[in-house]
Design a protein around this motif. Sequence first.
Motif, mmCIF file in Angstrom:
data_model
loop_
_atom_site.group_PDB
_atom_site.id
_atom_site.type_symbol
_atom_site.label_atom_id
_atom_site.label_comp_id
_atom_site.label_asym_id
_atom_site.label_seq_id
_atom_site.Cartn_x
_atom_site.Cartn_y
_atom_site.Cartn_z
ATOM 1 N N LYS A 134 0.824 -1.186 0.000
ATOM 2 C CA LYS A 134 0.000 0.000 0.000
ATOM 3 C C LYS A 134 0.865 1.246 0.000
ATOM 4 O O LYS A 134 2.076 1.192 0.110
ATOM 5 C CB LYS A 134 -0.934 -0.006 1.219
ATOM 6 C CG LYS A 134 -1.898 -1.196 1.234
ATOM 7 C CD LYS A 134 -2.811 -1.121 2.444
ATOM 8 C CE LYS A 134 -3.790 -2.290 2.437
ATOM 9 N NZ LYS A 134 -4.692 -2.251 3.598
ATOM 10 N N ASP A 135 0.214 2.381 -0.105
ATOM 11 C CA ASP A 135 0.898 3.663 -0.071
ATOM 12 C C ASP A 135 1.766 3.789 1.186
ATOM 13 O O ASP A 135 1.436 3.260 2.228
ATOM 14 C CB ASP A 135 -0.154 4.782 -0.087
ATOM 15 C CG ASP A 135 0.468 6.154 -0.277
ATOM 16 O OD1 ASP A 135 1.650 6.204 -0.633
ATOM 17 O OD2 ASP A 135 -0.240 7.142 -0.086
ATOM 18 N N ARG A 136 2.918 4.480 1.038
ATOM 19 C CA ARG A 136 3.848 4.818 2.109
ATOM 20 C C ARG A 136 4.955 3.786 2.282
ATOM 21 O O ARG A 136 5.852 3.986 3.104
ATOM 22 C CB ARG A 136 3.129 5.044 3.460
ATOM 23 C CG ARG A 136 2.081 6.131 3.408
ATOM 24 C CD ARG A 136 1.416 6.312 4.755
ATOM 25 N NE ARG A 136 2.334 6.951 5.693
ATOM 26 C CZ ARG A 136 2.551 8.266 5.743
ATOM 27 N NH1 ARG A 136 1.959 9.068 4.885
ATOM 28 N NH2 ARG A 136 3.355 8.779 6.633
ATOM 29 N N ALA A 137 4.942 2.674 1.563
ATOM 30 C CA ALA A 137 6.093 1.784 1.595
ATOM 31 C C ALA A 137 7.265 2.479 0.903
ATOM 32 O O ALA A 137 7.088 3.167 -0.097
ATOM 33 C CB ALA A 137 5.757 0.466 0.895
ATOM 34 N N MET A 138 8.494 2.325 1.466
ATOM 35 C CA MET A 138 9.653 3.068 0.977
ATOM 36 C C MET A 138 10.661 2.125 0.325
ATOM 37 O O MET A 138 10.932 1.045 0.845
ATOM 38 C CB MET A 138 10.318 3.819 2.132
ATOM 39 C CG MET A 138 9.357 4.638 2.985
ATOM 40 S SD MET A 138 8.791 6.131 2.172
ATOM 41 C CE MET A 138 10.140 7.228 2.566
ATOM 42 N N ASN A 207 14.867 5.947 -0.764
ATOM 43 C CA ASN A 207 13.630 6.027 0.018
ATOM 44 C C ASN A 207 12.490 6.669 -0.762
ATOM 45 O O ASN A 207 11.792 7.548 -0.253
ATOM 46 C CB ASN A 207 13.853 6.779 1.330
ATOM 47 C CG ASN A 207 14.603 5.938 2.345
ATOM 48 O OD1 ASN A 207 14.952 4.799 2.071
ATOM 49 N ND2 ASN A 207 14.862 6.505 3.501
ATOM 50 N N GLY A 208 12.296 6.238 -2.010
ATOM 51 C CA GLY A 208 11.125 6.673 -2.755
ATOM 52 C C GLY A 208 9.883 6.016 -2.173
ATOM 53 O O GLY A 208 9.943 4.891 -1.667
ATOM 54 N N ARG A 209 8.766 6.706 -2.232
ATOM 55 C CA ARG A 209 7.536 6.189 -1.628
ATOM 56 C C ARG A 209 6.643 5.567 -2.692
ATOM 57 O O ARG A 209 6.203 6.237 -3.621
ATOM 58 C CB ARG A 209 6.801 7.315 -0.900
ATOM 59 C CG ARG A 209 5.533 6.855 -0.204
ATOM 60 C CD ARG A 209 5.101 7.880 0.824
ATOM 61 N NE ARG A 209 6.038 7.956 1.937
ATOM 62 C CZ ARG A 209 5.935 8.828 2.942
ATOM 63 N NH1 ARG A 209 4.950 9.678 2.972
ATOM 64 N NH2 ARG A 209 6.821 8.830 3.913
ATOM 65 N N LEU A 210 6.365 4.272 -2.533
ATOM 66 C CA LEU A 210 5.562 3.537 -3.501
ATOM 67 C C LEU A 210 4.115 4.008 -3.457
ATOM 68 O O LEU A 210 3.530 4.168 -2.388
ATOM 69 C CB LEU A 210 5.632 2.041 -3.194
ATOM 70 C CG LEU A 210 5.095 1.087 -4.260
ATOM 71 C CD1 LEU A 210 5.944 1.154 -5.518
ATOM 72 C CD2 LEU A 210 5.079 -0.337 -3.718
#
Length: 291
Positions: A134-138, A207-210
Amino acid sequence: MHITPIECFVSGDIRFNVTARVMNRSTLTANFQHSFLECCDHTGEIRIRCDKFGDKMKEVVINGVYTFTHLVAEKISQEDRERYRIPIEADHQLVFTEKSKSIEKPEMQELPHRMYNFTKIDELRKQIGDGTKKDRAMYDVIGMCKKVVEIHKNDHDTNEIELKLVDETTGLKKGFTLALVGQPAAEFRHMRKTGKFPSPFVVVAKNGRLQPRNNRIESGVTNMVLIPSLCELPNPWLSQRERYLKTWYKTAKEQKNAEDKRNEAAPKRERDADDSKEPGGALKRIKEEKN
């Protein structure tokens, strides 16, 4: 001069000196707002802010080793860490003061480089596709940028830049979007205006956010991306990966071009074969070509 290891900084009025390798740096703006360095030594990583005295980092280059003097430590709030998606894990950041200096230390090349834990682009696509992430995984990502898209949300500025990335796991057709939002977009525009920008080029993001939409990963508001070929002192490990991606991309493009030529030639060969089967077909075709 007393040098303090990065892991030992605490907030207060004490002025610190640190010797560290510069892992990344922002572009200096006219008023030095949001100017900063990301540095490391044997004990950890830290962010050095240069908001008021950015002129003191004018000669600093990525992967160079420097002693930075008269720095003040301050605690990073959780709000700022979330807002700017700061990739540094340290609880504190350092701030330049009016007495700070940047002293190059070329003899201390034994200091470590930034470490990356790259996830292949195809794996990122799969994680979005199967709904497990989900959103916020780095994630850390590296890829060959084959297309740059500037997205204008108003008439005055480019608010977002999308880099279309591919690697050996995706091929040339399927890829992933690295979205530069806020300061990284401004940094990227500045680099392109220098006239030294390579094309195509390799891009690194820490550390880009998926994002679970549109196959994309966001750099964050101030988390800079790195173009290894623009570093004056490239990280040896990154350089190796960069060379591999460039070689793969060149070979894949050559193979695609050869395949396209074969596909273009195939219909012509089929037409020639059909004409030859008809009575007088070959002679008719020759006359048509002359006309």
